[in-house]
Design an enzyme around this catalytic site. Structure first.
Site, short mmCIF file in Angstrom:
data_model
loop_
_atom_site.label_atom_id
_atom_site.label_comp_id
_atom_site.label_asym_id
_atom_site.label_seq_id
_atom_site.Cartn_x
_atom_site.Cartn_y
_atom_site.Cartn_z
N SER A 303 0.83 -1.20 0.00
CA SER A 303 0.00 0.00 0.00
C SER A 303 0.87 1.25 0.00
O SER A 303 2.04 1.21 0.34
CB SER A 303 -0.90 -0.02 1.24
N ARG A 392 -7.90 2.45 -0.51
CA ARG A 392 -7.55 3.66 0.24
C ARG A 392 -7.82 4.92 -0.58
O ARG A 392 -8.36 5.91 -0.08
CB ARG A 392 -6.07 3.58 0.63
N ALA A 455 17.68 28.42 36.98
CA ALA A 455 16.29 28.25 37.44
C ALA A 455 15.97 26.76 37.58
O ALA A 455 15.33 26.34 38.56
CB ALA A 455 15.33 28.92 36.46
N CYS A 542 -8.63 5.51 29.73
CA CYS A 542 -7.72 5.45 30.87
C CYS A 542 -6.42 4.77 30.44
O CYS A 542 -6.04 3.72 30.98
CB CYS A 542 -8.37 4.71 32.02
#
Length: 726
Positions: A303, A392, A455, A542
Site C-alpha cells: 500500500s 484507500r 532556574a 484510561c
C-alpha cells in the site's frame, strides 16, 4: 537581597501580610523580568487564507476540502467541478446533527462521522477517467476495470454506493474472507454483470464453494490462488458443483516496496506463489484439462506506493509473468495490479514518506498502462484488461471524523509582590541561595540561557527537599512560579497544552496508535482567527497511549485556539476534524474502555438553501450495545441494579426516589459512552423515523425497531420499570 517579581500567591505560601503588601525595594529584578507586552498586529491581519496555509489544507485537502470565507472548513463534494453554491460548511452539518430535535436538529451526540457520497462518486469517476485517458492516449487495446477491496470499509452504504456509482464502469468488488464474499455477492447482484468479483485471501472448502456458487449465480467471479494447496480444492469442488471456475494466481514479485506498507511484497511476502509454484499450478491445470480456466494474474507490492518508478518496476515484472502464462497455454485476460495507489496525507508530495506520494492519479494510471503495454508489445501478446484494487484512494476522502475538545490544561500562576518574594528568597537554604544569586547575575547580564539553567537547578533542589520531607508544598509552588515567570520573561515558548477531546483514539483512529499513521487534524471553525496555543490531544480512555502527539509536517504539537469560556473550561464549542480516514479506521477500531463507534450521518449535496441534505443518521452504539458485545447482558444487569435500588432507596425518604433512580439507570444503559454536554443532549440522542422539514434538511432511518424502543424509553413514566435498550 534583590527580589524578583514572581507569580506566586503570598497568602497561599503563608507569608506574613507585611511582605505581601510592601513595595518593591531598590535593586529589585522586577524590571528585568517583566515580559514585554504582546503585539496584536499579526493577529489582526490573520485571515482564513493564513489558516489554510498553516494547516496545509490545500496540500492534503484539494480538491475536496478548503477553508471558506467564514473561517470554517468546507467540503467541495464534486471536487474541482464544485460550484461555489454547492460547497458544504462542515460546521453547519455539526450544528444540524447535534442540535436538539426541539430546535430543528437531529439530536445526535458527538463524536461524529460525516459520510459524503458525492465525494465517493467523484473519486471513482476520477480514477476511471485517469485510466481511460491513459488507455486512449497510449493506444492501449484493452480497458481498465477496477474493483473495490471491501476490507477498507465494509459499511453497507459505502459498498452499495461504490457498486451503484461504479456500475457504468463495470466496477466490481474484492473480498478476502467469507463474510466479505457474502456481502460482495449480495451487492453485486445489483451491479454491472461484467463487474469482477475477485476472491482473495486464505481459503477453505467453504470459501471456495461459496465462490463457485457466486459463479453459478452469474457473477463474474475469479478465485485467486493465494496458496498452492487451494488449487486441489478448486478442482475437486468445481467438478462436484458442475461449475467451470475462473482462476487467478497471485504472484510473489521480486520487486519490493521498502516502506512500512511494503511488508507483503517481495519473495518472502505473506501472500502469493513463487515462480516455481506457479509452474506447478499450470501443470496441474493442464493435467485436469482446466488450463483455460486460468485467466487472471494478481500481485500486490504494498500500500501507499510512493513513486511511479517503483510502480512501473513492479508492473513490468508482473507483465512478464503474464506473458509467460500466455506462452504456457493459459487463456489470460486480466492483469490485476492490486492496491498501492496512495494518497497524500500531509500534502508534501514526497516520494520518501509513508504518508505521502509523489504522483497524481493521472501519472499513476499512465505509468501502469505504459508498463503493461511495453512488455506485451515486445512479446506480441494481446493487451490484457487492467484491474486495480484501489481501496484507500477511493474511500479515504469521503469520510470526516468530527469531535469536540471539552477542556484544556491551563497553567495559571497567581501574583506575588516583590517583598513577598523577598521573604521567600531570605528563607532559601545556602545551596539554593547560591543558585538564586547566579540566576540574578545572569538576569543582570541578559543571559537568557544561563537564567534557565540556574532556574532549573533551583527548582530541582526544592524538588529534592520536598521528597525528603524538609520542604512544604507552599514553597515548592513558589519556586514553580519563579521558574514560570523567568521562562515567560526571557521569551521561552509557552508549554504545549493538553486538549482533552471527547473521543477514543483506539476506537476511531486505531492506525495512529498501532502503526503511527498520521492524519490531517484541523479545527473545522474559527479559522479566521490566529491560533494562539500549541496543543496535543488526549482522549477519554484510561490509557497513556490514548493521545495524539504527532501531526503532519513532523510536528509534535498542533496550533489550536483558546477554548471559549472562563479559565479555558470550554463553555463554547470547539470542534476538530480528522480527515482522510475513510479507509480501515472504522473496521480496525475496537472497544478499548468500552467506548463504541461514533454517530454516523450521510450528507449529500443539495440545491436547497444550505447546500446539503442529511439522508441518513444513525446514533453511535449505546453503553448497553458495547456491553452486549463483550458477552454481558444489559437486561440482567439492569434487573440486578433495580433490585439493589429497591433495597437501598425509598420514594418517601430524602434524596433520589426509587423510580427516578431506575429510570436514570435505564438511560445510562441507553446513552452513548461518550461525554454528554447537558441533560437535554443526553435525552435527545435517539431518533425517530420521520421526515423533517427544517430548512431543507431531512433524514431517514430504517431501524424502526431501534427507534421505537428508544422513543418508548424516552417517554416512559416515572413508574416504568422495564429495561430500555437499543
Amino acid at each position: 537581597m534583590p527580589a524578583m517579581a514572581c507569580c506566586v500567591d503570598p497568602a497561599a505560601a503563608n507569608f506574613p501580610p507585611a511582605y505581601a503588601t510592601a513595595a518593591a525595594g531598590p535593586g529589585s529584578l522586577t524590571g528585568l523580568l517583566i515580559p514585554p507586552p504582546t503585539s496584536h498586529v499579526e493577529a489582526c491581519h490573520w485571515s482564513p487564507t493564513c489558516s489554510s496555509e498553516l494547516y496545509k489544507v490545500d496540500g492534503w485537502g484539494a480538491p475536496y476540502f478548503a477553508v471558506n470565507g467564514s473561517g470554517n472548513i468546507s467540503v467541495r463534494p464534486h471536487g474541482a467541478s464544485t460550484l461555489p453554491h454547492q460547497e458544504i460548511d462542515l460546521l453547519k452539518i455539526v450544528k444540524k446533527v447535534s442540535d436538539p430535535k426541539s430546535s430543528g436538529g437531529l439530536g445526535l451526540q458527538l463524536p461524529l462521522i460525516v459520510r459524503l457520497p458525492d465525494v465517493l462518486k467523484n473519486r471513482l469517476e476520477s480514477l476511471q477517467a485517469a485510466f481511460e485517458y491513459a488507455v486512449q492516449s497510449q493506444g492501449y487495446e484493452a480497458h481498465y476495470q477496477g474493483v473495490y477491496p471491501v476490507k477498507c470499509n465494509q459499511d453497507r452504504f459505502v459498498v452499495e454506493d461504490i457498486v451503484k456509482f461504479g456500475s457504468p464502469f463495470r466496477f466490481g468488488l474484492e473480498a478476502g474472507s467469507k463474510p466479505e464474499l457474502l456481502l460482495a455477492m449480495s451487492c453485486l447482484c445489483k451491479g454491472n454483470p461484467e463487474a469482477l468479483l475477485v476472491c482473495n485471501g486464505f481459503k477453505d472448502a467453504e470459501y471456495i464453494s461459496l465462490a463457485l456458487v457466486a459463479k453459478k449465480l452469474a457473477l463474474n467471479t475469479v478465485i485467486v490462488l493465494e496458496q498452492e494447496e487451494e488449487l486441489d480444492l478448486v478442482i475437486d469442488l468445481s467438478k462436484r458443483l458442475s461449475v467451470k471456475p475462473i482462476i487467478g494466481v497471485r504472484a510473489k514479485l521480486r520487486t519490493k516496496h521498502s516502506g512500512h506498507f511494503g511488508s507483503t511484497s517481495g519473495e518472502k511476502g505473506k501472500f502469493g506463489l513463487t515462480t516455481t509454484q506457479i509452474l506447478r499450478v499450470v501443470k496441474k491445470l493442464e493435467q485436469a484439462g482446466m488450463i483455460d480456466c486460468l485467466q487472471l494474474l494478481h500481485f500486490h507490492i504494498g500500500s501507499q506506493i510512493p513513486s511511479t518508478a517503483l510502480l512501473a518496476d513492479g508492473v513490468g515484472e508482473a507483465a512478464q509473468i503474464y506473458c509467460e502464462l500466455v506462452r504456457l497455454g493459459a487463456q489470460m485476460r486480466v492483469i490485476d495490479i492490486g492496491g498501492g495507489l496512495g494518497i497524500d496525507y500531509d500534502g508534501s508530495k514526497s516520494t520518501e514518506s509513508d504518508i505521502s506520494v509523489g504522483y497524481t492519479l493521472g501519472e499513476y494510471a499512465a505509468a501502469v498502462v505504459q508498463a503493461v503495454r511495453f512488455v506485451c508489445d515486445r512479446r506480441s501478446i494481446k493487451h490484457p484488461i487492467i484491474c486495480s484494487e484501489s481501496g484507500r484512494a477511493i474511500v479515504s476522502h469521503h469520510s470526516v471524523l468530527i469531535f469536540e475538545a471539552v477542556s484544556a490544561s491551563v497553567y495559571e500562576s497567581p501574583t506575588m509582590s516583590s517583598l513577598g518574594f523577598q521573604y521567600f528568597v531570605d528563607s532559601l537554604p545556602d545551596e539554593a541561595h547560591a543558585d538564586y544569586m547566579n540566576l540574578y547575575s545572569a538576569a543582570i547580564r541578559g543571559d537568557s540561557e544561563t537564567c534557565l539553567i540556574y532556574a532549573d537547578q533551583l527548582k530541582q533542589r526544592y524538588v529534592d527537599q520536598f521528597k525528603e520531607g524538609s520542604l512544604g508544598i507552599e514553597q515548592l509552588a513558589a519556586v514553580d512560579g519563579l521558574c514560570d515567570v523567568i521562562s515567560k520573561s526571557i521569551g521561552a515558548p509557552d508549554p504545549v497544552r493538553t486538549y482533552h477531546v471527547n473521543l477514543s483514539v483506539f476506537t476511531s483512529i486505531p492506525d495512529f496508535w498501532g502503526i503511527g499513521q498520521l492524519f490531517p487534524i484541523v479545527p473545522i471553525h474559527r479559522l479566521e482567527q490566529k491560533p494562539s496555543v500549541k496543543g496535543i490531544l488526549s482522549d477519554l480512555t484510561c490509557d497513556s497511549d490514548g493521545k495524539i502527539d504527532k501531526f503532519i509536517g513532523c510536528e509534535s504539537s498542533l496550533p489550536l485556539h483558546e477554548l471559549e469560556g472562563d479559565g479555558g473550561t470550554g463553555t463554547g464549542k470547539y470542534y476538530l476534524g480528522m480527515f482522510l480516514g475513510g479507509a480501515y479506521e472504522e473496521a480496525l477500531g475496537g472497544l478499548h474502555n468500552l467506548f463504541g463507534g461514533p454517530s454516523v450521518v450521510r450528507v449529500s449535496q443539495s440545491d436547497g438553501p444550505h447546500s446539503f441534505a442529511v439522508t441518513r443518521a444513525v446514533p453511535g452504539p449505546s453503553c448497553g450495545d458495547v456491553l452486549r458485545v463483550m458477552q454481558h447482558e444489559p437486561e440482567l444487569m439492569f434487573e440486578t441494579l433495580k433490585h439493589r435500588a429497591e433495597e437501598c432507596c425509598n420514594d418517601s425518604g430524602n434524596g433520589i426516589g426509587m423510580s427516578a433512580l431506575a429510570n436514570s439507570l435505564a438511560k445510562s444503559f441507553r446513552n452513548m459512552p461518550y461525554l454528554v454536554a447537558n441533560t437535554a443532549a443526553s435525552s435527545s440522542c435517539s431518533l425517530t423515523a420521520a421526515t423533517m422539514n427544517n430548512n431543507g434538511f431531512y433524514y431517514c432511518n430504517e431501524d424502526d425497531e431501534y427507534n421505537a424502543a428508544a422513543d418508548s424509553a424516552t417517554t416512559a413514566g416515572e413508574d416504568e420499570w422495564s429495561y430500555c435498550y437499543a
